[in-house]
Motif scaffolding. Structure first.
Motif, PDB file in Angstrom:
ATOM      1  N   ALA A 168      -1.134   4.406   6.165  1.00 27.57           N
ATOM      2  CA  ALA A 168       0.252   4.090   6.518  1.00 27.57           C
ATOM      3  C   ALA A 168       0.854   3.111   5.511  1.00 27.57           C
ATOM      4  N   THR A 169       0.033   2.166   5.063  1.00 25.51           N
ATOM      5  CA  THR A 169       0.490   1.195   4.065  1.00 25.51           C
ATOM      6  C   THR A 169       0.815   1.886   2.746  1.00 25.51           C
ATOM      7  N   ILE A 170      -0.059   2.803   2.331  1.00 20.81           N
ATOM      8  CA  ILE A 170       0.160   3.532   1.080  1.00 20.81           C
ATOM      9  C   ILE A 170       1.460   4.339   1.153  1.00 20.81           C
ATOM     10  N   ALA A 195       1.026   1.707  -4.874  1.00 23.06           N
ATOM     11  CA  ALA A 195       0.427   2.262  -3.646  1.00 23.06           C
ATOM     12  C   ALA A 195      -1.078   2.035  -3.642  1.00 23.06           C
ATOM     13  N   ASP A 196      -1.502   0.774  -3.395  1.00 22.77           N
ATOM     14  CA  ASP A 196      -2.924   0.434  -3.400  1.00 22.77           C
ATOM     15  C   ASP A 196      -3.491   0.247  -2.000  1.00 22.77           C
ATOM     16  N   GLY A 197      -2.635   0.352  -0.976  1.00 25.44           N
ATOM     17  CA  GLY A 197      -3.129   0.209   0.393  1.00 25.44           C
ATOM     18  C   GLY A 197      -3.455  -1.218   0.779  1.00 25.44           C
ATOM     19  N   ILE A 198      -3.060  -2.184  -0.048  1.00 29.80           N
ATOM     20  CA  ILE A 198      -3.306  -3.595   0.227  1.00 29.80           C
ATOM     21  C   ILE A 198      -1.967  -4.272   0.513  1.00 29.80           C
ATOM     22  N   ILE A 199      -1.910  -5.012   1.601  1.00 27.99           N
ATOM     23  CA  ILE A 199      -0.671  -5.700   1.959  1.00 27.99           C
ATOM     24  C   ILE A 199      -0.701  -7.104   1.379  1.00 27.99           C
ATOM     25  N   GLY A 200       0.031  -7.263   0.270  1.00 30.43           N
ATOM     26  CA  GLY A 200       0.166  -8.557  -0.373  1.00 30.43           C
ATOM     27  C   GLY A 200       1.605  -9.032  -0.267  1.00 30.43           C
ATOM     28  N   PRO A 201       1.987 -10.069  -1.014  1.00 33.46           N
ATOM     29  CA  PRO A 201       3.336 -10.639  -0.901  1.00 33.46           C
ATOM     30  C   PRO A 201       4.464  -9.634  -1.082  1.00 33.46           C
ATOM     31  N   LYS A 202       4.349  -8.712  -2.068  1.00 32.61           N
ATOM     32  CA  LYS A 202       5.429  -7.770  -2.322  1.00 32.61           C
ATOM     33  C   LYS A 202       5.598  -6.784  -1.159  1.00 32.61           C
TER      34      LYS A 202
END
Length: 338
Positions: free
Chosen positions: A162-164, A174-181
């Motif tokens: 879903a993140t990607i 689209a790395d599937g990691i939820i960071g600041p951006k």
């Protein structure tokens, strides 16, 4: 903080929400836990009471459970708690967070919490395998943005996918990691809807708008008047709210309405063009942005006849997107807002 709903604002305040302009909104909307409350005067909630059947340690029976639109640090600031200070209850010199009978189970955008929110938010880095309230926060945000994800506090493959999908639709890596951006897009994407002024004449009780009312709301949201002989007379207010929410959720895609309530559409079923539930949108040229967003972020379902179909939720409004290919030509999106 004001606890209210859109229905109350529309009915009892007749759409005049100027008195609420400086207050964070606490809104109820029960059900699946993924359909967020509709905006009040174009403003979104700071606290969402999403269930009345929650379970909270230390309480007997069911409880209201809420999600806060911000970080834990911002929630503490809203409650006037200094670092390390523990809430001790009303009357003891501190304030407790406004969370009804239960406790907040997530966080969402800091905007809307007023001057008491800190200037800089510290956002946690979330990736596959993470667990806890920050994951629940992100899952609520993803669901509110139209992704199919369960807010269970576990960052597994479904949340990663879903993140990607969300990152792709908003031009992020689209790395599937939820960071600041990604946090920033999740927050601002759900908060950036333009304020829609109340119509000079309240909408009728059946929820339908005149052509003038509909055009005024669309113009305020940056959506041009429909093309050709398209009419919006008698369109449901919820349908206009839905297409405005679509523009916001898609990151500002150009919306070109090519079909509304004018004659010539099929009148079968309750949710027809004639009854004000449907709008047709252009797919070619400037409509490609919307097409890409629908196909990459919404849930694909069973086709309607030979036409592909997707489903999603926009600002608490259910949307069905059908990629309609008429035999006579003129491919377009046939979208139903309920």
């Amino acid at each position: 903080m004001v606890y209210t709903s859109k229905d109350f604002a529309d009915t009892c305040l007749r759409g005049n929400v100027s008195a609420l302009a400086n207050s964070p909104l606490w809104q109820p909307r029960y059900g699946s836990g993924t359909r967020e409350p509709a905006p009040v005067g174009g403003r979104y909630w700071s606290i969402w009471q999403y269930t009345e059947n929650g379970s909270v340690p230390g309480l007997r029976g069911k409880a209201d459970v809420n999600v806060y639109k911000g970080t834990l640090t911002q929630l503490r600031a809203l409650a006037h708690l200094s670092p390390g200070q523990t809430p001790t209850g009303p009357g003891a010199g501190t304030s407790t967070p406004a969370t009804g009978n239960g406790t907040g189970t997530g966080a969402r955008a800091g905007a809307g919490t007023g001057a008491s929110a800190p200037a800089t938010a510290v956002w946690p880095l979330l990736k596959n395998g993470a667990r806890g309230v920050n994951v629940t926060t992100a899952q609520h945000l993803l669901a509110a943005a139209g992704q199919s994800v369960t807010a269970d506090g576990i960052y597994g493959p479904n949340t990663q996918n879903a993140t990607i999908a969300f990152q792709r639709s908003h031009g992020l890596t689209a790395d599937g990691i939820i960071g600041p951006k990604t946090w920033n897009k999740l927050i601002n994407g759900a908060k950036s809807a333009p304020t829609t002024p109340a119509p000079t004449t309240p909408a009728p009780s059946n929820g339908r708008l005149t052509q003038r009312q509909a055009l005024a709301q669309l113009a305020a949201a940056g959506i041009k008047a429909p093309v050709g002989r398209t009419s919006l007379g008698g369109v449901r207010a919820r349908t206009i709210q839905g297409v405005i929410a679509l523009k916001k959720a898609s990151g500002g895609c150009t919306i070109v309405i090519t079909g509304g309530t004018e004659s010539g559409h099929s009148t079968r079923g309750n949710h027809s063009h004639a009854n004000g539930y449907k709008l047709d949108l252009r797919t070619r040229d400037e409509g490609r942005c919307v097409t890409n967003w629908i196909k990459t972020t919404q849930r694909k379902g069973a086709p309607r006849g030979n036409d592909a179909r997707w489903h999603g939720t926009l600002a608490g409004i259910s949307a069905e997107y059908v990629y309609e290919v008429p035999g006579s030509g003129g491919v377009h999106w046939d979208i139903t807002f309920v």
